[in-house]
Design a protein around this motif. Structure first.
Motif, short mmCIF file in Angstrom:
data_model
loop_
_atom_site.label_atom_id
_atom_site.label_comp_id
_atom_site.label_asym_id
_atom_site.label_seq_id
_atom_site.Cartn_x
_atom_site.Cartn_y
_atom_site.Cartn_z
N GLU A 1 0.82 -1.21 0.00
CA GLU A 1 0.00 0.00 0.00
C GLU A 1 0.86 1.27 0.00
O GLU A 1 0.54 2.22 -0.73
N PRO A 2 1.97 1.32 0.78
CA PRO A 2 2.83 2.51 0.73
C PRO A 2 3.37 2.80 -0.68
O PRO A 2 3.55 3.96 -1.06
N THR A 3 3.63 1.75 -1.46
CA THR A 3 4.11 1.94 -2.83
C THR A 3 3.06 2.66 -3.67
O THR A 3 3.37 3.59 -4.42
N VAL A 4 1.82 2.23 -3.54
CA VAL A 4 0.73 2.88 -4.29
C VAL A 4 0.57 4.33 -3.83
O VAL A 4 0.40 5.24 -4.65
N LYS A 5 0.67 4.57 -2.53
CA LYS A 5 0.54 5.92 -2.01
C LYS A 5 1.65 6.81 -2.55
O LYS A 5 1.41 7.99 -2.89
N ARG A 6 2.88 6.27 -2.66
CA ARG A 6 4.00 7.06 -3.20
C ARG A 6 3.76 7.41 -4.66
O ARG A 6 4.08 8.51 -5.11
N ILE A 7 3.20 6.47 -5.41
CA ILE A 7 2.93 6.73 -6.83
C ILE A 7 1.95 7.89 -6.98
O ILE A 7 2.18 8.82 -7.76
N PHE A 8 0.89 7.86 -6.20
CA PHE A 8 -0.13 8.89 -6.31
C PHE A 8 0.34 10.21 -5.70
O PHE A 8 -0.01 11.29 -6.20
N ALA A 9 1.11 10.15 -4.63
CA ALA A 9 1.60 11.37 -4.01
C ALA A 9 2.66 12.04 -4.87
O ALA A 9 2.73 13.27 -4.98
N GLY A 10 3.51 11.22 -5.52
CA GLY A 10 4.58 11.77 -6.35
C GLY A 10 4.16 12.09 -7.76
O GLY A 10 4.91 12.69 -8.52
N HIS A 11 2.93 11.66 -8.14
CA HIS A 11 2.42 11.91 -9.49
C HIS A 11 3.37 11.38 -10.55
O HIS A 11 3.62 12.03 -11.57
N ASP A 12 3.93 10.19 -10.29
CA ASP A 12 4.92 9.68 -11.23
C ASP A 12 5.00 8.16 -11.14
O ASP A 12 4.95 7.59 -10.05
N CYS A 13 5.12 7.52 -12.31
CA CYS A 13 5.36 6.08 -12.36
C CYS A 13 5.68 5.72 -13.80
O CYS A 13 5.50 6.52 -14.72
N LYS A 14 6.16 4.49 -14.01
CA LYS A 14 6.45 4.04 -15.36
C LYS A 14 5.15 3.88 -16.15
O LYS A 14 4.08 3.66 -15.58
N LEU A 15 5.28 3.97 -17.47
CA LEU A 15 4.10 3.82 -18.32
C LEU A 15 3.46 2.45 -18.12
O LEU A 15 2.23 2.33 -18.08
N SER A 16 4.29 1.41 -17.96
CA SER A 16 3.74 0.06 -17.77
C SER A 16 2.91 0.00 -16.50
O SER A 16 1.86 -0.66 -16.46
N ARG A 17 3.38 0.68 -15.45
CA ARG A 17 2.64 0.70 -14.19
C ARG A 17 1.33 1.47 -14.34
O ARG A 17 0.28 1.07 -13.82
N LEU A 18 1.40 2.59 -15.09
CA LEU A 18 0.20 3.39 -15.31
C LEU A 18 -0.84 2.58 -16.09
O LEU A 18 -2.04 2.63 -15.79
N LEU A 19 -0.39 1.84 -17.10
CA LEU A 19 -1.30 0.99 -17.87
C LEU A 19 -1.92 -0.09 -16.99
O LEU A 19 -3.10 -0.42 -17.12
N GLU A 20 -1.12 -0.63 -16.07
CA GLU A 20 -1.62 -1.65 -15.15
C GLU A 20 -2.73 -1.08 -14.26
O GLU A 20 -3.76 -1.72 -14.06
N ILE A 21 -2.50 0.13 -13.75
CA ILE A 21 -3.52 0.77 -12.91
C ILE A 21 -4.80 0.98 -13.69
O ILE A 21 -5.91 0.72 -13.20
N CYS A 22 -4.67 1.46 -14.93
CA CYS A 22 -5.85 1.71 -15.76
C CYS A 22 -6.60 0.40 -16.05
O CYS A 22 -7.83 0.37 -16.06
N ASP A 23 -5.84 -0.69 -16.29
CA ASP A 23 -6.47 -1.98 -16.56
C ASP A 23 -7.26 -2.45 -15.34
O ASP A 23 -8.39 -2.95 -15.46
N ILE A 24 -6.68 -2.28 -14.16
CA ILE A 24 -7.35 -2.71 -12.93
C ILE A 24 -8.62 -1.89 -12.71
O ILE A 24 -9.66 -2.43 -12.30
N LEU A 25 -8.54 -0.59 -13.00
CA LEU A 25 -9.69 0.30 -12.79
C LEU A 25 -10.67 0.25 -13.96
O LEU A 25 -11.72 0.91 -13.92
N ASP A 26 -10.30 -0.51 -15.00
CA ASP A 26 -11.15 -0.66 -16.19
C ASP A 26 -11.49 0.69 -16.80
O ASP A 26 -12.65 1.01 -17.08
N VAL A 27 -10.44 1.49 -17.02
CA VAL A 27 -10.60 2.78 -17.68
C VAL A 27 -9.47 2.93 -18.70
O VAL A 27 -8.31 2.69 -18.38
#
Length: 247
Positions: free
Chosen positions: A31-57
């Motif tokens: 959970e801290p990793t996810v919080k860092r991603i959202f707090a830092g407004h930064d992550c790899k494109l592959s990670r961003l795609l993964e988040i979008c896939d999970i959220l179905d958007v």
């Protein structure tokens, strides 16, 4: 990466009734990793795609929505602009570090010593624009876009920077990565207003394309391009000079 992207994803997360912990479970991270991603407004494109896939958007929808939230440029306090205007080296270092140009390259290019960098860094620190860390390493703390007052104290320096830039482009005759052009035409005022709106659209397009490049590329792979132009009614008698001819 643009902060609006993660604000939108936070909204999607809430709409799905999910928490950071839920998202972390689907991503197989803490959970801290996810919080860092959202707090830092930064992550790899592959990670961003993964988040979008999970959220179905679709990521394209998220980016399109983020593009509609134009990031407003900040204004520096008048006193800060005045201090930077009084010390051009301070202002130029601020610009270079925001590029970002590596500090060692700046020192080498301009023959600056460690003491020079310390004094300049402390100057930026006093203005709340940077922090000086051990080894005289300067970290810029203000990375958001800035706009400067059209009648502010920095205008003379900005005119000088843009004049030098235009001179470089003209001398290079454009090359394969640049272009210089100038034209004047007589037209109706409402046509001029339409062209100004088109220029604003072009500026937004440039900013969006650059944002996309920055999202998917490393800093070292990016090149800084500059767009400088002027479009306004012109009075040629006010800007041209004809010297009397001696006989």
């Amino acid at each position: 990466m643009r902060g609006d992207t993660f604000k939108i994803l936070q909204g999607v997360l809430k709409a799905r009734g999910m928490t950071y912990a839920d998202l972390a479970g689907h991503m197989d991270v803490s959970e801290p990793t996810v919080k860092r991603i959202f707090a830092g407004h930064d992550c790899k494109l592959s990670r961003l795609l993964e988040i979008c896939d999970i959220l179905d958007v679709p990521l394209a929808d998220v980016l399109h929505r983020a593009g509609r939230n134009s990031e407003e440029a900040s204004l520096l306090p008048v006193a800060t602009e005045a201090r930077l205007a009084a010390d051009p080296s301070l202002f130029y270092l601020f610009i270079l570090l925001r590029e970002p140009i590596p500090q060692q390259e700046i020192e080498r290019r301009f023959g600056l010593s460690g003491d020079d960098m310390f004094r300049l860094g402390r100057g930026l620190e006093a203005l709340g624009l940077a922090e000086v860390h051990p080894g005289n390493r300067i970290r810029i703390t203000r990375s958001e876009p800035f706009r400067f007052r059209p009648d502010g104290p920095l205008i003379p320096l900005l005119k000088e920077i843009n004049t030098r830039f235009l001179g470089q482009v003209i001398e290079a005759r454009g090359g394969n990565q640049g272009a210089f052009f100038t034209l004047s035409r007589r037209m109706l005022p409402d046509t001029g207003a339409f062209i100004l709106r088109e220029i604003e659209t072009l500026k937004e397009t440039v900013a969006e394309l650059a944002r996309q490049d920055q999202m998917v590329s490393r800093d070292e792979d990016l090149t800084t391009f500059k767009l400088t132009g002027a479009f306004a009614p012109v009075s040629f008698p006010d800007i041209l000079t004809i010297a009397p001819q001696t006989r």
